[in-house]
Design a protein around this motif. Structure first.
Motif, short mmCIF file in Angstrom:
data_model
loop_
_atom_site.label_atom_id
_atom_site.label_comp_id
_atom_site.label_asym_id
_atom_site.label_seq_id
_atom_site.Cartn_x
_atom_site.Cartn_y
_atom_site.Cartn_z
N GLN A 35 0.82 -1.20 0.00
CA GLN A 35 0.00 0.00 0.00
C GLN A 35 0.86 1.25 0.00
O GLN A 35 1.98 1.25 0.51
N ARG A 36 0.30 2.32 -0.55
CA ARG A 36 0.93 3.64 -0.50
C ARG A 36 0.03 4.55 0.33
O ARG A 36 -1.18 4.63 0.10
N GLU A 37 0.63 5.23 1.30
CA GLU A 37 -0.12 6.14 2.16
C GLU A 37 -0.55 7.37 1.36
O GLU A 37 0.21 7.88 0.54
N ARG A 38 -1.78 7.80 1.61
CA ARG A 38 -2.28 9.04 1.01
C ARG A 38 -2.92 9.86 2.12
O ARG A 38 -3.73 9.36 2.88
N TRP A 39 -2.56 11.12 2.21
CA TRP A 39 -3.09 11.97 3.26
C TRP A 39 -4.51 12.43 2.95
O TRP A 39 -5.28 12.75 3.84
N TYR A 40 -4.91 12.43 1.68
CA TYR A 40 -6.20 12.99 1.29
C TYR A 40 -7.29 11.94 1.14
O TYR A 40 -8.46 12.28 0.94
N TRP A 41 -6.95 10.68 1.23
CA TRP A 41 -7.93 9.61 1.04
C TRP A 41 -7.40 8.36 1.72
O TRP A 41 -6.35 8.38 2.33
N SER A 42 -8.11 7.26 1.59
CA SER A 42 -7.60 6.02 2.17
C SER A 42 -6.36 5.57 1.39
O SER A 42 -6.11 6.00 0.28
N ASP A 43 -5.60 4.70 1.99
CA ASP A 43 -4.36 4.23 1.36
C ASP A 43 -4.65 3.57 0.02
O ASP A 43 -5.65 2.89 -0.16
N GLN A 44 -3.72 3.78 -0.93
CA GLN A 44 -3.84 3.20 -2.26
C GLN A 44 -3.22 1.81 -2.25
O GLN A 44 -2.07 1.63 -1.88
N GLN A 45 -4.01 0.83 -2.68
CA GLN A 45 -3.50 -0.54 -2.75
C GLN A 45 -2.77 -0.74 -4.07
O GLN A 45 -3.36 -0.64 -5.13
N LEU A 46 -1.47 -1.03 -3.99
CA LEU A 46 -0.66 -1.23 -5.19
C LEU A 46 -0.71 -2.67 -5.68
O LEU A 46 -0.54 -2.93 -6.86
N GLY A 47 -0.89 -3.60 -4.76
CA GLY A 47 -0.93 -5.00 -5.16
C GLY A 47 -1.07 -5.93 -3.97
O GLY A 47 -0.78 -5.56 -2.84
N VAL A 48 -1.54 -7.14 -4.25
CA VAL A 48 -1.68 -8.19 -3.24
C VAL A 48 -1.12 -9.47 -3.84
O VAL A 48 -1.45 -9.83 -4.97
N ALA A 49 -0.27 -10.14 -3.09
CA ALA A 49 0.26 -11.44 -3.49
C ALA A 49 -0.14 -12.45 -2.42
O ALA A 49 -0.12 -12.14 -1.23
N THR A 50 -0.50 -13.64 -2.86
CA THR A 50 -0.93 -14.68 -1.93
C THR A 50 -0.18 -15.97 -2.24
O THR A 50 0.00 -16.33 -3.40
N ARG A 51 0.27 -16.62 -1.19
CA ARG A 51 0.95 -17.90 -1.32
C ARG A 51 0.21 -18.91 -0.44
O ARG A 51 -0.14 -18.63 0.70
N TYR A 52 -0.03 -20.09 -1.02
CA TYR A 52 -0.80 -21.13 -0.35
C TYR A 52 0.12 -22.31 -0.02
O TYR A 52 0.96 -22.69 -0.83
N PHE A 53 -0.09 -22.89 1.16
CA PHE A 53 0.69 -24.04 1.62
C PHE A 53 -0.29 -25.16 1.96
O PHE A 53 -1.32 -24.92 2.60
N ARG A 54 0.03 -26.38 1.54
CA ARG A 54 -0.78 -27.56 1.87
C ARG A 54 0.16 -28.59 2.48
O ARG A 54 1.10 -29.05 1.82
N LEU A 55 -0.07 -28.95 3.73
CA LEU A 55 0.77 -29.90 4.44
C LEU A 55 -0.04 -31.16 4.72
O LEU A 55 -1.14 -31.08 5.27
#
Length: 194
Positions: free
Chosen positions: A72-92
């Motif tokens: 995320q990037r902080e913004r003083w004038y609005w909610s934080d800007q989401q630049l990206g989301v990465a997800t990793r899954y584990f199965r044991l």
């Protein structure tokens, strides 16, 4: 009366020692590296498997874990800007016939039809498989085009047991019980590029 006091003192000392030996779940180190190929995350997770999770594994029930990295990037004038989301899954999983532990790691969720495209590794001991989950090394969480500047950018790493992937009867029994709960979180600011 003296024996009761001595017994109580010994019991208290043993409980204090047992409590000191337990690992407090935490993300002990987290490193962000920006290269021409993108933004990479490395981290060391410290946790012990909850008792009910380990019992389920030993009974042959696969356990699923999820690591999410949100940039995320902080913004003083609005909610934080989401630049990206990465997800990793584990199965044991535990393979009782061979007495080995199988760990699959994937960037896509596991489906009921199989593991899909996943990296699989076999371990002799449960501790070795858990240690592999605890080490996240050079995980690409953002493409270079998604990150124009590093000012005000932070990364939040979250790790948890994915209870929604359990069989239905276990999902119902696990809701609200601390024996299934494992959640870690840490936020770190990305240092400005020189």
């Amino acid at each position: 009366m003296a024996w009761a006091c001595v017994t109580a003192l010994l019991l208290w000392c043993s409980l204090t020692q047992a409590h000191a030996d337990t690992v407090i779940p935490d993300i002990s180190s987290m490193q962000l590296t920006r290269t021409d190929e993108g933004l990479f995350l490395s981290a060391n997770l410290q946790f012990e498997l909850p008792g009910q999770v380990e019992d389920a594994l030993r009974q042959g029930i696969p356990m699923y874990f999820v690591a999410d990295a949100q940039v995320q990037r902080e913004r003083w004038y609005w909610s934080d800007q989401q630049l990206g989301v990465a997800t990793r899954y584990f199965r044991l999983t535990h393979q009782p016939l061979t007495r080995r532990w199988r760990l699959h790691i994937s960037n896509t969720a596991f489906t009921s039809s199989g593991t899909g495209l996943a990296l699989g590794q076999t371990y002799e001991q449960l501790e070795d498989a858990v240690a592999a989950i605890q080490r996240i090394n050079r995980w690409k969480i953002l493409e270079p085009a998604q990150l124009s500047s590093t000012s005000g950018v932070s990364v939040q790493l979250r790790f948890r047991v994915d209870l929604s992937s359990l069989p239905r009867p276990l999902q119902i029994g696990a809701l609200g019980r601390s024996g299934w709960n494992l959640q870690l979180s840490r936020t770190q600011a990305l240092e400005a590029a020189p």
